[in-house]
Design a protein around this motif. Structure first.
Motif, PDB file in Angstrom:
ATOM      1  N   LEU A   3      -8.726  12.499   0.345  1.00  0.00           N
ATOM      2  CA  LEU A   3      -7.916  11.534  -0.393  1.00  0.00           C
ATOM      3  C   LEU A   3      -7.060  12.241  -1.440  1.00  0.00           C
ATOM      4  CD1 LEU A   3      -7.122   8.635  -0.864  1.00  0.00           C
ATOM      5  CD2 LEU A   3      -9.210   8.317  -2.212  1.00  0.00           C
ATOM      6  N   THR A  76     -15.210   4.022  -3.297  1.00  0.00           N
ATOM      7  CA  THR A  76     -15.238   4.462  -1.902  1.00  0.00           C
ATOM      8  C   THR A  76     -16.667   4.620  -1.381  1.00  0.00           C
ATOM      9  OG1 THR A  76     -15.351   6.849  -2.305  1.00  0.00           O
ATOM     10  CG2 THR A  76     -13.167   5.815  -2.430  1.00  0.00           C
ATOM     11  N   PHE A 114     -11.286   2.627   1.233  1.00  0.00           N
ATOM     12  CA  PHE A 114     -11.475   3.959   1.816  1.00  0.00           C
ATOM     13  C   PHE A 114     -12.900   4.235   2.271  1.00  0.00           C
ATOM     14  CE2 PHE A 114      -7.836   4.651  -1.127  1.00  0.00           C
ATOM     15  CZ  PHE A 114      -6.886   5.024  -0.191  1.00  0.00           C
ATOM     16  N   ILE A 117     -13.582   4.583   6.633  1.00  0.00           N
ATOM     17  CA  ILE A 117     -12.894   5.489   7.551  1.00  0.00           C
ATOM     18  C   ILE A 117     -13.410   6.916   7.390  1.00  0.00           C
ATOM     19  CG2 ILE A 117     -10.959   5.814   5.922  1.00  0.00           C
ATOM     20  CD1 ILE A 117      -9.111   6.012   8.408  1.00  0.00           C
ATOM     21  N   LEU A 122      -8.957   9.781   8.179  1.00  0.00           N
ATOM     22  CA  LEU A 122      -8.110   9.436   7.037  1.00  0.00           C
ATOM     23  C   LEU A 122      -6.952  10.420   6.918  1.00  0.00           C
ATOM     24  CD1 LEU A 122      -7.630   7.711   4.481  1.00  0.00           C
ATOM     25  CD2 LEU A 122      -9.108   9.313   3.253  1.00  0.00           C
ATOM     26  N   LEU A 137      -6.098  -0.231   6.263  1.00  0.00           N
ATOM     27  CA  LEU A 137      -7.410  -0.118   5.630  1.00  0.00           C
ATOM     28  C   LEU A 137      -7.715  -1.420   4.908  1.00  0.00           C
ATOM     29  CD1 LEU A 137      -6.972   3.416   4.028  1.00  0.00           C
ATOM     30  CD2 LEU A 137      -8.339   2.872   6.048  1.00  0.00           C
ATOM     31  N   TYR A 159      -0.806   4.348   4.713  1.00  0.00           N
ATOM     32  CA  TYR A 159      -1.564   3.279   5.359  1.00  0.00           C
ATOM     33  C   TYR A 159      -1.085   1.907   4.909  1.00  0.00           C
ATOM     34  CZ  TYR A 159      -4.863   6.696   7.113  1.00  0.00           C
ATOM     35  OH  TYR A 159      -5.430   7.754   7.792  1.00  0.00           O
ATOM     36  N   TYR A 184     -11.077   3.202  14.297  1.00  0.00           N
ATOM     37  CA  TYR A 184     -10.279   4.423  14.265  1.00  0.00           C
ATOM     38  C   TYR A 184     -10.728   5.467  15.277  1.00  0.00           C
ATOM     39  CZ  TYR A 184      -9.532   2.089   9.812  1.00  0.00           C
ATOM     40  OH  TYR A 184      -9.280   1.141   8.840  1.00  0.00           O
TER      41      TYR A 184
END
Length: 209
Positions: A3, A76, A114, A117, A122, A137, A159, A184
């Protein structure tokens, strides 16, 4: 780290922290480039317009609450009993892990994002706005301005966003739900499979407790 890489690549300033101290983050900061720096957890929490919390659920009591007051905070985190130990409220249906985190940072504007995924997906599935294969997302939260800020951030790193409701609804994107990982593609396919708005909405609607 994934990220942070996407954020720096999109032009955001990134401040990294961990439980071991900023001196252990020299290499990640060098890798991310001039937009990145390292700090203590308290300093990082104070520095960010948006603060990302990625810790084991068992570490929630150690998240610095004071500097997060009034800030948009992205949660997350995923609950894993094998790592975190059993937490009866999370094993049942009385509480989501985000609601538990909010008990420790009660003045933060928390948004769940987040967590659903795989980190390699990601990185590989990020696409520019307007791309036909742009993935989405889910996000969940109780504060509209915070959700708007997180939506803008998510869109800036490649995204689209599907609003999954409130923090109480965030169980729909928790570990083991239909939207967790599966849309995904399998972990064995590191490039992943694009999952658009319809796929994410369908997966969220299929979640059961």
């Amino acid at each position: 780290m994934t990220l942070a890489r996407l954020a720096a690549g999109a032009g955001h300033h990134v401040v990294l922290s961990n439980s071991r101290g900023p001196e252990t983050l020299v290499e990640p900061v060098r890798e991310l480039g001039p937009l990145a720096s390292a700090a203590t957890s308290e300093e990082a929490a104070a520095a960010g317009d948006i603060v990302v919390v990625t810790v084991p659920v068992s570490a929630f009591p150690h998240v610095p609450a004071a500097p997060l007051a009034g800030k948009t905070v992205i949660d997350t985190c995923n609950y894993g009993p094998e790592r975190d130990g059993r937490i009866p409220e999370l094993d049942g249906t009385s509480l989501t892990s985000s609601e538990l985190l909010l008990r420790y940072v009660p003045d933060a504007l928390l948004v769940k994002a987040f967590n659903n995924i795989f980190f390699k997906h990601l990185l590989s599935l990020a696409r520019p706005a307007g791309a036909s294969d742009r993935s989405c997302l889910p996000i969940a939260g109780d504060w509209a301005p915070a959700k708007a800020a997180v939506t803008e951030f998510v869109e800036s790193i490649g995204y689209g966003v599907v609003d999954a409701g409130t923090l109480a609804d965030s169980w729909r994107q928790a570990t083991g739900t239909p939207v967790w990982g599966a849309p995904y593609g399998p972990y064995s396919n590191e490039k992943g499979r694009p999952a658009g708005e319809d796929a994410i909405r369908t997966a969220l609607a299929a979640a059961t407790r």
